[in-house]
Design a protein around this motif. Structure first.
Motif, PDB file in Angstrom:
ATOM      1  N   PRO A 136       0.900  -1.411   0.193  1.00 50.46           N
ATOM      2  CA  PRO A 136      -0.258   0.613   0.341  1.00 50.46           C
ATOM      3  C   PRO A 136       1.088   1.746  -0.089  1.00 50.46           C
ATOM      4  CG  PRO A 136      -0.220  -0.994   2.057  1.00 50.46           C
ATOM      5  CD  PRO A 136       0.684  -1.734   1.324  1.00 50.46           C
ATOM      6  N   GLN A 137       0.409   2.144  -0.412  1.00 54.12           N
ATOM      7  CA  GLN A 137       1.421   3.494  -0.734  1.00 54.12           C
ATOM      8  C   GLN A 137       1.417   3.839   0.808  1.00 54.12           C
ATOM      9  OE1 GLN A 137       2.466   5.219  -3.057  1.00 54.12           O
ATOM     10  NE2 GLN A 137       2.937   6.485  -1.988  1.00 54.12           N
ATOM     11  N   PRO A 138       0.439   3.957   1.663  1.00 50.20           N
ATOM     12  CA  PRO A 138       1.113   4.012   3.510  1.00 50.20           C
ATOM     13  C   PRO A 138       2.366   3.661   3.031  1.00 50.20           C
ATOM     14  CG  PRO A 138      -1.299   3.832   3.410  1.00 50.20           C
ATOM     15  CD  PRO A 138      -0.899   3.652   1.757  1.00 50.20           C
ATOM     16  N   ALA A 139       2.857   2.487   3.056  1.00 51.58           N
ATOM     17  CA  ALA A 139       3.867   1.624   3.398  1.00 51.58           C
ATOM     18  C   ALA A 139       5.251   2.139   2.795  1.00 51.58           C
ATOM     19  CB  ALA A 139       3.873   0.155   3.271  1.00 51.58           C
ATOM     20  N   ALA A 140       4.605   2.341   1.627  1.00 51.48           N
ATOM     21  CA  ALA A 140       6.176   3.156   0.912  1.00 51.48           C
ATOM     22  C   ALA A 140       6.343   5.010   1.408  1.00 51.48           C
ATOM     23  CB  ALA A 140       5.690   3.386  -0.529  1.00 51.48           C
ATOM     24  N   ASP A 141       5.024   5.453   2.281  1.00 45.33           N
ATOM     25  CA  ASP A 141       5.741   6.301   2.510  1.00 45.33           C
ATOM     26  C   ASP A 141       6.091   6.626   3.590  1.00 45.33           C
ATOM     27  OD1 ASP A 141       3.862   8.248   0.587  1.00 45.33           O
ATOM     28  OD2 ASP A 141       1.981   8.006   1.811  1.00 45.33           O
ATOM     29  N   ASP A 142       6.148   4.781   4.629  1.00 46.50           N
ATOM     30  CA  ASP A 142       6.449   4.997   5.441  1.00 46.50           C
ATOM     31  C   ASP A 142       8.669   4.371   5.397  1.00 46.50           C
ATOM     32  OD1 ASP A 142       7.377   4.109   8.438  1.00 46.50           O
ATOM     33  OD2 ASP A 142       6.382   2.059   8.076  1.00 46.50           O
ATOM     34  N   PHE A 143       7.675   4.088   4.504  1.00 46.38           N
ATOM     35  CA  PHE A 143       9.430   3.801   3.929  1.00 46.38           C
ATOM     36  C   PHE A 143      10.502   5.338   3.683  1.00 46.38           C
ATOM     37  CE2 PHE A 143       8.378  -0.785   2.094  1.00 46.38           C
ATOM     38  CZ  PHE A 143       9.380  -0.750   2.560  1.00 46.38           C
ATOM     39  N   LEU A 144      10.527   6.310   3.746  1.00 45.67           N
ATOM     40  CA  LEU A 144      10.262   7.967   3.156  1.00 45.67           C
ATOM     41  C   LEU A 144      10.616   8.646   3.623  1.00 45.67           C
ATOM     42  CD1 LEU A 144      11.022   9.423   1.255  1.00 45.67           C
ATOM     43  CD2 LEU A 144       8.194  10.143   0.716  1.00 45.67           C
ATOM     44  N   ALA A 145       9.771   8.190   5.300  1.00 46.01           N
ATOM     45  CA  ALA A 145       9.743   8.657   6.459  1.00 46.01           C
ATOM     46  C   ALA A 145      10.868   8.498   6.982  1.00 46.01           C
ATOM     47  CB  ALA A 145       8.375   8.651   7.075  1.00 46.01           C
ATOM     48  N   TRP A 146      11.414   7.115   7.211  1.00 44.48           N
ATOM     49  CA  TRP A 146      12.100   6.726   7.641  1.00 44.48           C
ATOM     50  C   TRP A 146      13.432   7.019   7.374  1.00 44.48           C
ATOM     51  CZ3 TRP A 146      15.610   3.272   5.083  1.00 44.48           C
ATOM     52  CH2 TRP A 146      16.490   2.101   5.899  1.00 44.48           C
ATOM     53  N   ALA A 147      13.520   6.439   5.581  1.00 41.43           N
ATOM     54  CA  ALA A 147      14.807   7.406   5.222  1.00 41.43           C
ATOM     55  C   ALA A 147      15.304   8.969   5.261  1.00 41.43           C
ATOM     56  CB  ALA A 147      14.418   7.174   3.893  1.00 41.43           C
ATOM     57  N   LYS A 148      14.921   9.238   5.202  1.00 35.98           N
ATOM     58  CA  LYS A 148      14.571  10.460   6.463  1.00 35.98           C
ATOM     59  C   LYS A 148      14.496  10.967   8.052  1.00 35.98           C
ATOM     60  CE  LYS A 148      11.449  13.029   3.088  1.00 35.98           C
ATOM     61  NZ  LYS A 148      10.391  14.181   2.809  1.00 35.98           N
ATOM     62  N   ARG A 149      14.967   9.578   8.750  1.00 35.63           N
ATOM     63  CA  ARG A 149      15.680   9.075  10.335  1.00 35.63           C
ATOM     64  C   ARG A 149      17.171   8.533  10.123  1.00 35.63           C
ATOM     65  NH1 ARG A 149      10.126   8.653  10.806  1.00 35.63           N
ATOM     66  NH2 ARG A 149      10.602   6.208  10.307  1.00 35.63           N
ATOM     67  N   PRO A 150      17.768   9.690   9.850  1.00 36.33           N
ATOM     68  CA  PRO A 150      19.149   9.010   9.661  1.00 36.33           C
ATOM     69  C   PRO A 150      20.092   8.507  10.924  1.00 36.33           C
ATOM     70  CG  PRO A 150      19.807  10.902   9.946  1.00 36.33           C
ATOM     71  CD  PRO A 150      18.191  11.214   9.742  1.00 36.33           C
ATOM     72  N   GLY A 151      19.087   8.272  12.127  1.00 32.70           N
ATOM     73  CA  GLY A 151      19.520   8.216  13.491  1.00 32.70           C
ATOM     74  C   GLY A 151      19.417   6.335  13.152  1.00 32.70           C
ATOM     75  N   GLU A 152      17.848   6.688  12.269  1.00 33.98           N
ATOM     76  CA  GLU A 152      17.233   5.063  12.505  1.00 33.98           C
ATOM     77  C   GLU A 152      18.040   3.791  11.431  1.00 33.98           C
ATOM     78  OE1 GLU A 152      13.127   4.976  11.997  1.00 33.98           O
ATOM     79  OE2 GLU A 152      13.457   6.633  13.502  1.00 33.98           O
ATOM     80  N   GLN A 153      19.759   3.028  12.163  1.00 37.15           N
ATOM     81  CA  GLN A 153      19.593   2.255  10.811  1.00 37.15           C
ATOM     82  C   GLN A 153      20.160   0.960  12.224  1.00 37.15           C
ATOM     83  OE1 GLN A 153      22.955   3.403   8.967  1.00 37.15           O
ATOM     84  NE2 GLN A 153      22.858   5.897   9.522  1.00 37.15           N
ATOM     85  N   GLN A 154      19.244   0.558  12.777  1.00 40.07           N
ATOM     86  CA  GLN A 154      19.187  -0.682  13.813  1.00 40.07           C
ATOM     87  C   GLN A 154      19.504  -2.290  12.758  1.00 40.07           C
ATOM     88  OE1 GLN A 154      16.683   1.149  13.558  1.00 40.07           O
ATOM     89  NE2 GLN A 154      15.230  -0.067  14.505  1.00 40.07           N
TER      90      GLN A 154
END
Length: 273
Positions: free
Chosen positions: A114-132
């Motif tokens: 779903p498009q909200p999942a793609a949006d979730d990926f985009l938001a994640w990509a903009k948070r450099p600290g989340e790289q676990q």
């Protein structure tokens, strides 16, 4: 709907009062059951649950759980299901027939997204600290380069319902240990037997490996992984699917029915009616 029911009852009451009865009938001791609203129309027209079309195909829907490059369930994945347009699902059943004839089975990792999942990926990509999960899924690529290098994109053809990620497993399928969050990460580029013990035949890398080694025809990939990738591509191509050359696992049905429509209904059985 509730207002319409009340209005309808009011009309019936007015009609009863005008029938000329000398004494009205006593009110019933138990009120009538409320009228049920009609079922909502399917939000994904022409989509099916793959297991309903071909229950022989195995599933390992990674974005519904924590074993993915983000490290948690992704927005929009309410159930671990593969949803596809009927045309793509029917074509995939043909692929499964051919795979089984050669001693393999398909296993899908992701289907409709779903498009909200793609949006979730985009938001994640903009948070450099989340790289676990970097150590497994993108050990040699900077997180900031994942979009630029084509490993993640929005909108994505997955949201049109005829694109999927998959692999081949031997028949009978070997057991696969469950993913244990917090375990030490091993690069997806490591040799088979060292990386995550997916029950896939050796494809040279793990699934969702954001690395040039995952490019379908990367010359560094040698047998048997090279032949396994070619086998998967041949099976899929014969049934009308097209490979994305940067991901050995990614295929789109060529004659997809919604080439310009991106859906946002969640991954759930209720979304297909």
């Amino acid at each position: 709907m509730a207002a319409a029911v009340v209005a309808a009852l009011g009309v019936l009451a007015a009609s009863a009062g005008g029938c000329g009865r000398s004494s009205p009938e006593p009110a019933p001791s138990t009120p009538p059951a409320p009228t049920s609203a009609p079922a909502a129309a399917p939000r994904l027209p022409g989509f099916v649950v793959l297991a309903d079309v071909d229950p022989r195909i195995l599933t390992d829907i990674r974005y519904a759980g924590a074993h993915n490059f983000v490290g948690r369930p992704i927005a929009g994945y309410r159930e671990p299901l593969c949803l596809l347009t009927r045309e793509a699902a029917e074509a995939l059943r043909q692929v499964q027939d051919a795979a089984l004839a050669g001693g393999h089975s398909l296993k899908v990792y992701d289907c409709y997204r779903p498009q909200p999942a793609a949006d979730d990926f985009l938001a994640w990509a903009k948070r450099p600290g989340e790289q676990q999960m970097k150590g497994e899924f993108y050990p040699r690529v900077a997180k900031s380069a994942l979009f630029d290098q084509g490993y993640i994109g929005t909108p994505t053809s997955h949201s049109r319902g005829s694109t999927l990620d998959l692999t081949l497993v031997d028949v009978p399928a070997p057991s696969q240990p469950p993913y244990a969050p917090g375990r030490p990460l091993v690069p997806c580029t490591a040799p088979v037997g060292q990386r995550f013990a997916d029950n896939s035949i050796d494809m040279g890398t793990g699934f969702d490996c954001f690395d040039s080694l995952a490019h379908t025809d990367d010359p560094r990939v040698t047998d048997p992984a090279r032949e396994n990738r070619r086998l998967l591509r041949r099976l899929m191509t014969d049934a009308g699917f097209v490979n994305y050359d940067r991901e050995w696992w990614h295929y789109r049905y060529r004659d997809e029915p919604y080439p310009d429509t991106y859906f946002d209904a969640p991954v759930a059985r209720a979304s297909v009616g």
